[in-house]
Design a protein around this motif. Structure first.
Motif, PDB file in Angstrom:
ATOM      1  N   LEU A   1       0.002  67.890 -14.597  1.00  0.00           N
ATOM      2  CA  LEU A   1       1.108  68.815 -14.421  1.00  0.00           C
ATOM      3  C   LEU A   1       2.468  68.266 -13.547  1.00  0.00           C
ATOM      4  N   GLU A   2       1.981  67.370 -12.803  1.00  0.00           N
ATOM      5  CA  GLU A   2       2.921  66.503 -12.036  1.00  0.00           C
ATOM      6  C   GLU A   2       4.054  65.845 -12.958  1.00  0.00           C
ATOM      7  N   GLU A   3       3.435  65.531 -14.159  1.00  0.00           N
ATOM      8  CA  GLU A   3       4.287  64.957 -14.992  1.00  0.00           C
ATOM      9  C   GLU A   3       5.400  65.852 -15.808  1.00  0.00           C
ATOM     10  N   GLY A   4       5.084  67.247 -15.614  1.00  0.00           N
ATOM     11  CA  GLY A   4       5.708  68.316 -16.173  1.00  0.00           C
ATOM     12  C   GLY A   4       4.982  69.375 -16.858  1.00  0.00           C
ATOM     13  N   PRO A   5       5.730  70.411 -17.061  1.00  0.00           N
ATOM     14  CA  PRO A   5       5.049  71.668 -17.365  1.00  0.00           C
ATOM     15  C   PRO A   5       4.226  71.549 -18.801  1.00  0.00           C
ATOM     16  N   LEU A   6       3.331  72.013 -18.841  1.00  0.00           N
ATOM     17  CA  LEU A   6       2.573  71.807 -20.069  1.00  0.00           C
ATOM     18  C   LEU A   6       1.574  73.114 -20.526  1.00  0.00           C
ATOM     19  N   HIS A   7       1.301  73.634 -21.716  1.00  0.00           N
ATOM     20  CA  HIS A   7       0.255  74.568 -22.018  1.00  0.00           C
ATOM     21  C   HIS A   7      -0.996  74.033 -21.936  1.00  0.00           C
ATOM     22  N   GLY A   8      -1.900  75.076 -21.996  1.00  0.00           N
ATOM     23  CA  GLY A   8      -3.615  74.597 -21.873  1.00  0.00           C
ATOM     24  C   GLY A   8      -3.960  73.705 -22.710  1.00  0.00           C
ATOM     25  N   TYR A   9      -3.697  73.794 -23.986  1.00  0.00           N
ATOM     26  CA  TYR A   9      -4.081  72.702 -25.016  1.00  0.00           C
ATOM     27  C   TYR A   9      -3.785  71.249 -24.757  1.00  0.00           C
ATOM     28  N   GLU A  10      -2.562  71.220 -24.537  1.00  0.00           N
ATOM     29  CA  GLU A  10      -1.897  70.084 -24.353  1.00  0.00           C
ATOM     30  C   GLU A  10      -2.416  69.222 -23.151  1.00  0.00           C
ATOM     31  N   MET A  11      -2.469  69.938 -22.190  1.00  0.00           N
ATOM     32  CA  MET A  11      -3.009  69.782 -20.685  1.00  0.00           C
ATOM     33  C   MET A  11      -4.361  68.997 -21.029  1.00  0.00           C
ATOM     34  N   ALA A  12      -5.190  69.777 -21.834  1.00  0.00           N
ATOM     35  CA  ALA A  12      -6.771  69.254 -22.117  1.00  0.00           C
ATOM     36  C   ALA A  12      -6.597  67.818 -22.879  1.00  0.00           C
TER      37      ALA A  12
END
Lengths: 111, 177
Positions: A19-30
């Motif tokens: 998340l330090e790279e930028g905002p993400l939603h759960g699926y994209e994060m995984a």
């Protein structure tokens, strides 16, 4: 393959780091965590969301609803809060110290 | 494509959250499954295999429900308990004790209460600091205000008011036994 216990310990660090790279939603994060760790860390839905909610309660991250570019799907995007950024540095330090200690242990074992 | 919203809603039936929170959780998890399904389809999986892949994301729905519940409420309860009860209570206790110490040093002479036995006074003697007693309602009101502002229930507000009284009352009660 990394064991479950170690994975659990590194999960929060992985989420905060991604998340330090930028905002993400759960699926994209995984997806990104799996991609960047070459599959060593894989978050299922069951593992990811309770952790995200817990981290949100601790105010390390904040979720807000956003509509996708195509406008057909609403997704909850998570971003790092100042408290989360503050938490990231000591967490990295702890894990770095642990890995250094393990490397030293390996040297002892190999000696 | 399977109806992920319906699936998640049925599996998380009984998730004890506020209706809008539950709806958000269902929507979020359903969106995740939806994207997992689409991702699998893009990778060339057949519809049935892609759906199977999505279903394998959760092995035990009951366990997931419990963990979501814990994550979203337990820490909330703890935080609320701290904000609504412990913080106002300890603050009122600290203030009342601090003020008592100050009054003992700088305040007027206390009113002495003693038990009489015939013509002589018998210990224990209660030492009552009137200014301190007069300040207690104000301190209690401050505790009540803090608890109420944090959204405390009537019970939490009342408990934070009487919290400093309990150790003092116990002390006097033991003293007069």
């Amino acid at each position: 393959m990394i064991g479950v216990g170690i994975k659990r310990g590194t999960a929060e660090l992985a989420v905060l780091s991604i998340l330090e790279e930028g905002p993400l939603h759960g699926y994209e994060m995984a997806r990104r965590i799996e991609e960047q760790t070459k599959g060593a860390l894989r978050f299922t839905l069951a593992a990811l969301y309770p952790m995200l909610y817990r981290m949100e309660q601790r105010r390390w991250i904040r979720g807000s609803w956003e509509t996708s570019d195509t406008g057909r799907r609403r997704r909850r995007c998570y971003r790092l809060t100042p408290a989360g950024k503050k938490k990231l540095s000591p967490l990295r330090q702890e894990w770095s110290e642990l890995f250094q200690a393990l490397r030293r242990l390996k040297k002892v074992a190999n000696a | 494509m399977p109806d992920w919203q319906a699936l998640v809603r049925s599996q998380l039936d009984g998730l004890a959250l506020k209706p809008h929170e539950r709806a958000e959780v269902i929507e979020e998890l359903a969106a995740h499954l939806d994207e997992t399904f689409e991702g699998a389809r893009r990778q060339g999986f057949a519809e049935q295999d892609a759906a199977q892949r999505c279903l394998s994301e959760v092995k035990d729905w009951r366990d997931l429900r419990r963990r979501i519940q814990t994550a979203r409420t337990m820490e909330n309860i703890m935080t609320n308990r701290v904000k609504q009860f412990w913080l106002p209570s300890l603050l009122t206790l600290l203030l009342s004790m601090g003020l008592l110490a100050l009054i003992q040093i700088f305040g007027p002479n206390p009113w002495m209460v003693a038990r009489h036995s015939g013509w002589s006074l018998v210990a224990p003697v209660a030492v009552v600091y009137i200014p301190w007693l007069l300040s207690l309602p104000l301190i209690g009101a401050m505790g009540a205000y803090l608890s109420n502002r944090a959204g405390g229930s009537q019970r939490a507000v009342f408990s934070s008011i009487v919290f400093p009284v309990l150790p003092i009352w116990s002390f006097f009660w033991l003293g007069f036994l």
